[in-house]
Design a protein around this motif. Sequence first.
Motif, short mmCIF file in Angstrom:
data_model
loop_
_atom_site.label_atom_id
_atom_site.label_comp_id
_atom_site.label_asym_id
_atom_site.label_seq_id
_atom_site.Cartn_x
_atom_site.Cartn_y
_atom_site.Cartn_z
N ALA A 531 0.83 -1.21 0.00
CA ALA A 531 0.00 0.00 0.00
C ALA A 531 0.87 1.26 0.00
CB ALA A 531 -0.93 0.00 1.22
N MET A 532 1.95 1.24 0.78
CA MET A 532 2.85 2.39 0.80
C MET A 532 3.54 2.57 -0.55
SD MET A 532 6.10 3.25 3.30
CE MET A 532 5.06 3.56 4.72
N LEU A 533 3.91 1.47 -1.20
CA LEU A 533 4.52 1.54 -2.52
C LEU A 533 3.58 2.21 -3.51
CD1 LEU A 533 6.89 0.81 -4.40
CD2 LEU A 533 5.77 -1.40 -4.78
N THR A 534 2.30 1.82 -3.47
CA THR A 534 1.31 2.41 -4.37
C THR A 534 1.16 3.90 -4.09
OG1 THR A 534 0.12 0.32 -4.53
CG2 THR A 534 -1.08 2.32 -5.14
N ARG A 535 1.10 4.27 -2.81
CA ARG A 535 0.98 5.69 -2.45
C ARG A 535 2.19 6.49 -2.92
NH1 ARG A 535 -0.99 3.54 2.50
NH2 ARG A 535 1.01 3.95 3.52
N ALA A 536 3.37 5.86 -2.86
CA ALA A 536 4.58 6.55 -3.31
C ALA A 536 4.52 6.84 -4.81
CB ALA A 536 5.82 5.70 -2.99
N TYR A 537 4.10 5.83 -5.60
CA TYR A 537 3.98 6.05 -7.05
C TYR A 537 2.94 7.13 -7.36
CZ TYR A 537 6.86 1.92 -8.00
OH TYR A 537 7.90 1.01 -8.08
N ASP A 538 1.84 7.13 -6.61
CA ASP A 538 0.80 8.14 -6.82
C ASP A 538 1.34 9.54 -6.49
OD1 ASP A 538 -0.99 6.18 -7.57
OD2 ASP A 538 -1.96 6.06 -5.60
N ALA A 539 2.10 9.63 -5.41
CA ALA A 539 2.67 10.92 -5.01
C ALA A 539 3.67 11.43 -6.04
CB ALA A 539 3.34 10.81 -3.64
N CYS A 540 4.48 10.52 -6.60
CA CYS A 540 5.43 10.91 -7.65
C CYS A 540 4.69 11.42 -8.88
CB CYS A 540 6.31 9.72 -8.03
SG CYS A 540 7.50 9.22 -6.78
N ALA A 541 3.64 10.73 -9.27
CA ALA A 541 2.87 11.15 -10.45
C ALA A 541 2.27 12.54 -10.24
CB ALA A 541 1.77 10.13 -10.73
N LYS A 542 1.74 12.77 -9.05
CA LYS A 542 1.14 14.08 -8.76
C LYS A 542 2.20 15.18 -8.77
CE LYS A 542 -1.61 16.56 -5.32
NZ LYS A 542 -2.23 16.52 -3.98
N ALA A 543 3.36 14.91 -8.16
CA ALA A 543 4.43 15.91 -8.10
C ALA A 543 4.93 16.26 -9.51
CB ALA A 543 5.58 15.39 -7.24
N LEU A 544 5.13 15.25 -10.35
CA LEU A 544 5.61 15.50 -11.70
C LEU A 544 4.57 16.24 -12.53
CD1 LEU A 544 7.33 12.04 -12.34
CD2 LEU A 544 8.48 14.24 -12.04
N ALA A 545 3.29 15.91 -12.33
CA ALA A 545 2.22 16.60 -13.05
C ALA A 545 2.16 18.08 -12.66
CB ALA A 545 0.88 15.93 -12.77
N GLU A 546 2.56 18.40 -11.42
CA GLU A 546 2.57 19.78 -10.96
C GLU A 546 3.86 20.51 -11.33
OE1 GLU A 546 1.86 19.37 -6.80
OE2 GLU A 546 -0.31 19.02 -7.04
N GLY A 547 4.75 19.83 -12.08
CA GLY A 547 5.97 20.48 -12.53
C GLY A 547 7.13 20.42 -11.57
N ASP A 548 7.09 19.50 -10.58
CA ASP A 548 8.17 19.40 -9.60
C ASP A 548 9.27 18.47 -10.11
OD1 ASP A 548 6.79 21.03 -7.87
OD2 ASP A 548 5.92 19.37 -6.73
N LEU A 549 10.44 18.59 -9.46
CA LEU A 549 11.52 17.64 -9.67
C LEU A 549 11.38 16.50 -8.66
CD1 LEU A 549 14.65 19.98 -10.07
CD2 LEU A 549 13.38 18.83 -11.89
N VAL A 550 11.53 15.26 -9.13
CA VAL A 550 11.49 14.08 -8.27
C VAL A 550 12.82 13.36 -8.41
CG1 VAL A 550 10.42 11.84 -7.86
CG2 VAL A 550 8.98 13.82 -8.36
N CYS A 551 13.46 13.06 -7.29
CA CYS A 551 14.75 12.37 -7.32
C CYS A 551 14.61 10.99 -6.69
CB CYS A 551 15.82 13.17 -6.59
SG CYS A 551 17.46 12.40 -6.63
N ILE A 552 15.16 9.99 -7.35
CA ILE A 552 15.11 8.62 -6.84
C ILE A 552 16.50 8.01 -6.94
CG2 ILE A 552 14.45 7.69 -9.12
CD1 ILE A 552 12.76 5.59 -7.60
N PHE A 553 16.83 7.17 -5.96
CA PHE A 553 18.08 6.42 -5.97
C PHE A 553 17.72 4.99 -6.36
CE2 PHE A 553 18.53 9.83 -2.86
CZ PHE A 553 19.68 10.45 -3.32
N PRO A 554 17.86 4.63 -7.65
CA PRO A 554 17.31 3.35 -8.14
C PRO A 554 17.99 2.12 -7.56
CG PRO A 554 17.77 4.87 -9.96
CD PRO A 554 18.43 5.42 -8.74
N GLU A 555 19.15 2.28 -6.92
CA GLU A 555 19.79 1.11 -6.31
C GLU A 555 18.97 0.60 -5.12
OE1 GLU A 555 24.33 1.70 -5.97
OE2 GLU A 555 23.54 3.70 -6.40
N GLY A 556 18.21 1.49 -4.50
CA GLY A 556 17.35 1.08 -3.39
C GLY A 556 18.06 0.90 -2.08
N LYS A 557 19.39 1.04 -2.04
CA LYS A 557 20.14 0.89 -0.79
C LYS A 557 21.53 1.50 -0.98
CE LYS A 557 21.74 -3.72 -2.16
NZ LYS A 557 21.79 -5.17 -1.80
N LEU A 558 22.19 1.77 0.14
CA LEU A 558 23.55 2.29 0.08
C LEU A 558 24.51 1.21 -0.41
CD1 LEU A 558 24.01 4.33 3.40
CD2 LEU A 558 23.50 5.20 1.12
#
Length: 645
Positions: A531-558
Amino acid sequence: MNDRPLPGVRRASRPGGEHESQFCLLRQRRFAPFFWTQFLGAMNDNVFKIGFSSLVTFQTARFSGVDAKTAAFLISAVFILPFVLFSATSGQIADKYDKAMLTRFVKTFEIGVMLIGGAGFVFHSAALLYVCTFLMGVHSTLFGPVKYAYLPQHLSKAELVGGNGMVEMGTFVAILAGTIIGGAAAGFVEHGAVVLACGCVAIALVGRLISAAVPESAAPHPELRINWNPVSETWRNLKLAREDRTVFLSLLGISWLWFVGATFLSSFFSFAKDVLSANPDVVTVLLGTFSIGIGVGSLLCERLSKRRIEIGLVPLGSIGMSVFAIDLYFASHAIPPAAHLLTVGEFVSVLPHWRILADLFLLAMFGGFYSVPLYALIQSRSQPGHRARIIAANNILNSLFMIVSSLMAVALSAAGVSIPGIFLVTAILNIVVATYIYSLVPEFLLRFAAWLLVHTFYRIRLVHAGRIPDEGGAVLVCNHVSYVDAVVIMAESPRPIRFVMDYRIFRSPLAGWLFRQAKAIPIAPAHENPAMLTRAYDACAKALAEGDLVCIFPEGKLTRTGDVNPFRHGVSEIIHRTPVPVIPMALRGLWGSVFSRHEAGLMPRPVRKGVMSRLTLAVGEPLDPATVTPEGLQQIVTALRGARK
């Protein structure tokens, strides 16, 4: 590789070369005539006001009906009143007409005003001098919106901080020059009034001649119908400014600076006479020290901000202002008594007086750190079509705050509070107001925390940072080397970023607060919390639609080895939902620091390797989202990082 930016990606411009100094603007017609015109206007304001204040403070007998103790505060209030009455109208005029034409009109008006002031000096007429003070306020009210709306029309975004720094420096050097000329002229007991009259008229004439070279500045809103009702238009301008919360609170922040500045500048004559037991020439030293401090702080802003609008300097400025204003209060009580009014030579020969001068210089320097980023922020985030009216709203608020400052100083003086006591009250109020503003706009404190951390521990080299888009949504992807990766990127980005962070980070009191204020997006693996994963994707979509920058670290860990771990598929899901440009980035030099998982990273690199450790943030070409794969991104980021970890 194709060097053209993708649609929606606007790169930061670098006219004249990436390392061109802000002083180079003084050789260019788009800036130099304007700079010297406003310089002479500010200098003339201060020749007149300092001359007037000095005469009524130290030669009170020549001016009937004038109270020497409150005259300086009254002169400031009369000068500021036109800003309240006419700023709304002047903002409309600046949006409707060519700013070069308006500049020449204002300078012609100044000549007439100074003829009135000259008559007031020659005949020792306080009434004429107060009329001239009011009209000079009208002059500054008309020129204010022109002055600050002119800069973003002729300078690129990369030049705005430097250009504003030059203008702020020029303004306070002009104040210094005007202070010296006005104070020196008033010092001629027999002929001082005549010297002041001739000097003010001559400066106005020279300013008018230089204004003829100001280049054409097309009106951004020529069809605008001017509302001549100052009350309704003032209210409309304030509503216009409130449309962008950050801009409006920045206006309040600048207005508060003018409250603080007006309190100190208006107090210097009484401070010198009643506290320091010094003659009028020492007032010039105090004002000069204050002006040089503002100028130095304004010029340093470009270097400290790396030619960006770095609002992290604003909290730094407010902290410094309060610290040195409080110390000024205590320093004022450590001054030895004097049997007569000290000359400049006698004043500087007393060691405790140097603490006074140091406090004034540093207070003003931090004021420069505070003001320049705020002015640049307002100019960059205001719509061009009504930018001058936003500046007019700023002038209205500035004037209201300065009038309140004068009234507060008069009330405190009447209640028996000393000048150092007024300084202490102002410093305490500054802490309260700054805390309130930063609680409303956490972006200022976040940038300050990031800027302070990064510039304390590291010296950062940026490679192609202009590839981070100035506007529009985009996904930034970066390798994950340390716990401070996000803070480093936050400190070096020209825009706020929404970071996608592991949800466990939010459990930490300090890091959790920091990233919650930055509106970071918590994410969890699907097997832990779908459920949190789904909310995260929804939040990213909303932020990008509003013209924001979204940063992700695709490795998922240090990383535990310093090498780039395999990229996961989260970034693909994000750009599948909202196709926006993808900006690959790489950090070099953090591996081995205390913030990484390197076994030898027991203490920060500055402790192990010297004063500061070198980092690099390299930014790659924007990628078309249709061509992006995790594997391809990993190869690009690894190549950007290079051999250095």
